[in-house]
Motif scaffolding. Sequence first.
Motif, PDB file in Angstrom:
ATOM      1  N   ASP A 185       0.834  -1.303  -0.054  1.00 19.94           N
ATOM      2  CA  ASP A 185      -0.149  -0.137   0.190  1.00 19.94           C
ATOM      3  C   ASP A 185       0.842   1.163  -0.148  1.00 19.94           C
ATOM      4  OD1 ASP A 185      -2.850  -0.968  -0.127  1.00 19.94           O
ATOM      5  OD2 ASP A 185      -2.463  -1.580   1.952  1.00 19.94           O
ATOM      6  N   ALA A 188       2.230   1.508  -3.270  1.00 23.33           N
ATOM      7  CA  ALA A 188       1.108   2.104  -4.488  1.00 23.33           C
ATOM      8  C   ALA A 188       0.866   3.475  -4.309  1.00 23.33           C
ATOM      9  CB  ALA A 188      -0.071   1.316  -4.059  1.00 23.33           C
ATOM     10  N   GLY A 189       1.183   3.963  -3.162  1.00 27.24           N
ATOM     11  CA  GLY A 189       0.559   5.196  -3.027  1.00 27.24           C
ATOM     12  C   GLY A 189       2.066   6.385  -3.581  1.00 27.24           C
ATOM     13  N   THR A 217      -1.850  -3.486  -6.421  1.00 28.78           N
ATOM     14  CA  THR A 217      -2.079  -2.682  -5.358  1.00 28.78           C
ATOM     15  C   THR A 217      -2.672  -1.291  -5.856  1.00 28.78           C
ATOM     16  OG1 THR A 217      -0.974  -3.869  -3.960  1.00 28.78           O
ATOM     17  CG2 THR A 217      -1.887  -1.666  -3.051  1.00 28.78           C
ATOM     18  N   VAL A 218      -2.098  -0.583  -6.905  1.00 31.06           N
ATOM     19  CA  VAL A 218      -2.636   0.525  -7.711  1.00 31.06           C
ATOM     20  C   VAL A 218      -3.964   0.198  -8.217  1.00 31.06           C
ATOM     21  CG1 VAL A 218      -2.228   2.451  -9.141  1.00 31.06           C
ATOM     22  CG2 VAL A 218      -0.259   1.328  -7.677  1.00 31.06           C
ATOM     23  N   ARG A 220      -6.221  -1.903  -7.282  1.00 30.54           N
ATOM     24  CA  ARG A 220      -7.143  -1.882  -6.370  1.00 30.54           C
ATOM     25  C   ARG A 220      -7.565  -0.597  -5.755  1.00 30.54           C
ATOM     26  NH1 ARG A 220      -5.138  -4.853  -1.384  1.00 30.54           N
ATOM     27  NH2 ARG A 220      -4.449  -2.881  -0.979  1.00 30.54           N
ATOM     28  N   THR A 221      -6.677   0.235  -5.504  1.00 30.07           N
ATOM     29  CA  THR A 221      -6.921   1.347  -4.600  1.00 30.07           C
ATOM     30  C   THR A 221      -7.167   2.613  -5.468  1.00 30.07           C
ATOM     31  OG1 THR A 221      -4.299   1.810  -4.590  1.00 30.07           O
ATOM     32  CG2 THR A 221      -5.308   0.508  -2.681  1.00 30.07           C
ATOM     33  N   ALA A 222      -6.586   2.588  -6.699  1.00 29.29           N
ATOM     34  CA  ALA A 222      -6.859   3.580  -7.613  1.00 29.29           C
ATOM     35  C   ALA A 222      -7.107   3.382  -9.058  1.00 29.29           C
ATOM     36  CB  ALA A 222      -5.389   4.704  -7.491  1.00 29.29           C
ATOM     37  N   ASP A 308      -0.083 -10.185   1.122  1.00 26.97           N
ATOM     38  CA  ASP A 308      -0.975  -9.810   0.327  1.00 26.97           C
ATOM     39  C   ASP A 308      -1.447 -10.705  -0.630  1.00 26.97           C
ATOM     40  OD1 ASP A 308      -0.787  -6.605   0.854  1.00 26.97           O
ATOM     41  OD2 ASP A 308       0.970  -7.412   1.163  1.00 26.97           O
TER      42      ASP A 308
END
Length: 374
Positions: A185, A188-189, A217-218, A220-222, A308
Amino acid sequence: MTDSITPITMPKFGLAMTEGKLAGWMVRPGASVKAGDDLADIETSKITNAYESPAGGVLRRQVAAEGDTLPVGALIGVLADASVPDAEIDAFITRFNAEFSSGAGGEAEEAAPEPKLVDVQGNSLRVLDLGHGDATPIVLVHGFGGDIGNWLFNHAALAAGRRVIAFDLPGHGGSTKDVGAGSLDFFAGIVVGLLDTLGIPQAHLVGHSLGGGVALTVARTAPARVASLALIAPAGMGPEINMDFITGFITADRQKTIQPVLAMLVHDKTLVGRKMADDVLRYKRLDGAVAALTQIAATCFPDGKQADDLRPVLEQGDVRALILWGEDDEILPAKQSRGLPGRVTIDLLPGVGHMPQMERAADINKAIAAFVAK
């Protein structure tokens, strides 16, 4: 080049490459070769790669000896027809070396594009930005212990007609060694922050190993920032991981101990040379590097398993995805690609280990270029 003589020069496998070591000749003087035949093994700071003949002819001279380290563009051999007199070959070598030494060698004068330090959310990242065009950009995300050099054979090839950005993840290469919690995470940020800083609304993410987990992860989050995913032996597809490699990479501090660890990365163990080992050891001596790797391993691989589970990104999302995986991967087993939806394109590569982008660069480049062009 004359009509009958072809110089064989130290190749430039990637835009950042400035020199190479002639690890070994594969053809003896007097042998006939065709264009595309393997002539020699060239060792870079990342991996040993075969050098294919640029033309057909007879190898008349081996100008460089095995073990020589030479700048890109330097003469290492000469191809010519059998009918060309020896005196003409000798004169050609003398003239070529004189022109190269005087700076008239052309390719030797070209300045390699330099990475730049970019501030992303207070983190200093080393970024190499190549190419231009209207096509959606590509961002390359390397794996555990890697850096932008892991894309040595891919970056320029993919940057034909589009912008392609490679960068060192925090904790790696020339970037900050602060990795926060060391989680996917967190990384990914960083990727989203880099896209914001570079003014890129959406990109194709190409991720290798840990970098594949970051790319997932990117997504998934963005998800709006991801045009597609091209994943090379990605993390997050299953719990298994070779912790002998992870632990060995962190703890090894000498040639003798790091070389067998690095050999786990590839199917053909001869591809790992001293220059690659020296490059890794030099990175690990940087202040904070080992601590960063230790933090990442503790967070991402607790108790020797991957923390993960990112399979739902591909099973439940609608992002276009390509997976490329070496069947002989010793770090992350290729069987982790099984059971994914049919809309995920999966290509398993026989006789290839954990680094397909270096072991089979031309094939990987073609596959990714075709995928992102759709």
